[in-house]
Design a protein around this motif. Structure first.
Motif, PDB file in Angstrom:
ATOM      1  N   HIS A  98       0.724  -1.260  -0.177  1.00 51.78           N
ATOM      2  CA  HIS A  98       0.196  -0.051  -0.240  1.00 51.78           C
ATOM      3  C   HIS A  98       0.675   1.314  -0.135  1.00 51.78           C
ATOM      4  O   HIS A  98       2.091   1.221   0.450  1.00 51.78           O
ATOM      5  CB  HIS A  98      -0.926   0.056   1.285  1.00 51.78           C
ATOM      6  N   SER A 118      -3.050  -2.254  -2.666  1.00 47.65           N
ATOM      7  CA  SER A 118      -4.260  -1.400  -2.449  1.00 47.65           C
ATOM      8  C   SER A 118      -4.470  -0.224  -3.482  1.00 47.65           C
ATOM      9  O   SER A 118      -3.331  -0.016  -4.277  1.00 47.65           O
ATOM     10  CB  SER A 118      -4.243  -0.664  -1.045  1.00 47.65           C
ATOM     11  N   THR A 178      -8.829  -0.423  -0.012  1.00 50.22           N
ATOM     12  CA  THR A 178      -8.170   0.253   0.992  1.00 50.22           C
ATOM     13  C   THR A 178      -7.035  -0.508   1.377  1.00 50.22           C
ATOM     14  O   THR A 178      -6.818  -2.095   1.089  1.00 50.22           O
ATOM     15  CB  THR A 178      -9.229   0.260   2.111  1.00 50.22           C
ATOM     16  N   GLU A 180      -6.723  -1.581   4.563  1.00 52.08           N
ATOM     17  CA  GLU A 180      -7.309  -2.636   5.492  1.00 52.08           C
ATOM     18  C   GLU A 180      -7.848  -3.929   4.701  1.00 52.08           C
ATOM     19  O   GLU A 180      -7.595  -4.985   4.978  1.00 52.08           O
ATOM     20  CB  GLU A 180      -8.393  -1.957   6.148  1.00 52.08           C
ATOM     21  N   ALA A 181      -8.607  -3.448   3.441  1.00 53.59           N
ATOM     22  CA  ALA A 181      -8.999  -4.749   2.608  1.00 53.59           C
ATOM     23  C   ALA A 181      -7.811  -5.452   2.101  1.00 53.59           C
ATOM     24  O   ALA A 181      -8.044  -6.726   1.921  1.00 53.59           O
ATOM     25  CB  ALA A 181      -9.770  -4.090   1.375  1.00 53.59           C
ATOM     26  N   PHE A 183      -4.738  -5.948   3.442  1.00 51.41           N
ATOM     27  CA  PHE A 183      -4.396  -6.948   4.444  1.00 51.41           C
ATOM     28  C   PHE A 183      -5.349  -8.090   4.812  1.00 51.41           C
ATOM     29  O   PHE A 183      -4.780  -9.182   4.901  1.00 51.41           O
ATOM     30  CB  PHE A 183      -3.876  -6.004   5.759  1.00 51.41           C
ATOM     31  N   ALA A 184      -6.591  -7.765   4.788  1.00 54.23           N
ATOM     32  CA  ALA A 184      -7.361  -9.017   4.810  1.00 54.23           C
ATOM     33  C   ALA A 184      -7.223  -9.889   3.895  1.00 54.23           C
ATOM     34  O   ALA A 184      -7.438 -11.287   4.000  1.00 54.23           O
ATOM     35  CB  ALA A 184      -8.850  -8.516   5.026  1.00 54.23           C
TER      36      ALA A 184
END
Length: 230
Positions: A98, A118, A178, A180-181, A183-184
């Motif tokens: 990212h 990302s 994002t 966060e998305a 890394f998930a």
């Protein structure tokens, strides 16, 4: 403060670049291979940054030390060896990018097996703009990932490409909205790979990495399967 941090969760290990902006000062090139030796029973490794992925080599800390030592190869070879160690890891390595992924940061992810990013990611090899040649394996590994022409574009212009361009070029295989998305998704992919037979993942990596001529590669794959099915 360490420049990398290794953590474990189940069968997944995560290597986080912890220096400011994921930069790579001289200590990084010692701490990276040290961390890789502590993977233990991990079946998959994720490589990621914190605020961004990586601003690349810490030039202000590194170049004066090289010039003062007068031993260019003595200083650069440990850096090359560190990224070679990433490429040689026997388990799958997923880069989760990212923000900026610059210079040595891009050469690092080229040594990984799978790359996700990302939507705010940017990738560049700016060494030419500093009067230098990228020398940590990127020019050797990237042609096999994105092709010679696109590698040449990155290396000769030093200009960045965005996430969607990176995806269309094949540098990354997925773009998430994002961090966060991202890394998930990296963790979900790691969990999926961790469920597969480790010996098959290791053998597949070996065949891909060695990239033997066609007939030899077929024999190598066949010999691996013959041994696995005994």
């Amino acid at each position: 403060m360490p420049t990398v941090e290794l953590s474990h969760s189940g069968h997944t290990a995560t290597l986080t670049l912890t220096a400011k902006k994921g930069s790579m000062p001289p200590a990084f090139w010692q701490e990276l291979p040290q961390a890789l030796r502590k993977l233990g029973e991990a079946r998959v490794l994720i490589v990621r940054g914190q605020d961004i992925f990586s601003a690349g080599l810490d030039v202000n800390a590194t170049l004066p030390a090289i010039q003062q030592s007068g031993d260019f190869w003595g200083a650069v070879q440990p850096m090359q060896d560190a990224l070679d160690a990433v490429a040689a890891v026997e388990i799958p390595v997923i880069a989760a990018v990212h923000g900026h992924c610059i210079g040595a940061g891009l050469e690092l992810i080229a040594a990984c097996d799978l790359r996700l990013c990302s939507a705010n990611a940017q990738f560049s090899l700016p060494e030419v703009r500093l009067g230098l040649v990228a020398d940590l394996g990127g020019l050797q590994r990237l042609p096999g990932i994105i092709g010679r022409g696109r590698t040449t574009h990155l290396a000769l212009t030093g200009a960045p490409i965005d996430a969607r361009t990176a995806e269309s070029w094949g540098l990354v295989t997925g773009v998430l909205d994002t961090p966060e998305a991202l890394f998930a998704q990296a963790e979900a992919l790691a969990a999926q790979l961790a469920e597969l037979p480790p010996h098959a993942l290791k053998g597949t990596k070996q065949v891909l990495r060695e990239a033997l001529p066609h007939a030899e590669g077929l024999r190598q794959s066949g010999e691996f399967n013959a041994a696995a099915l005994k």
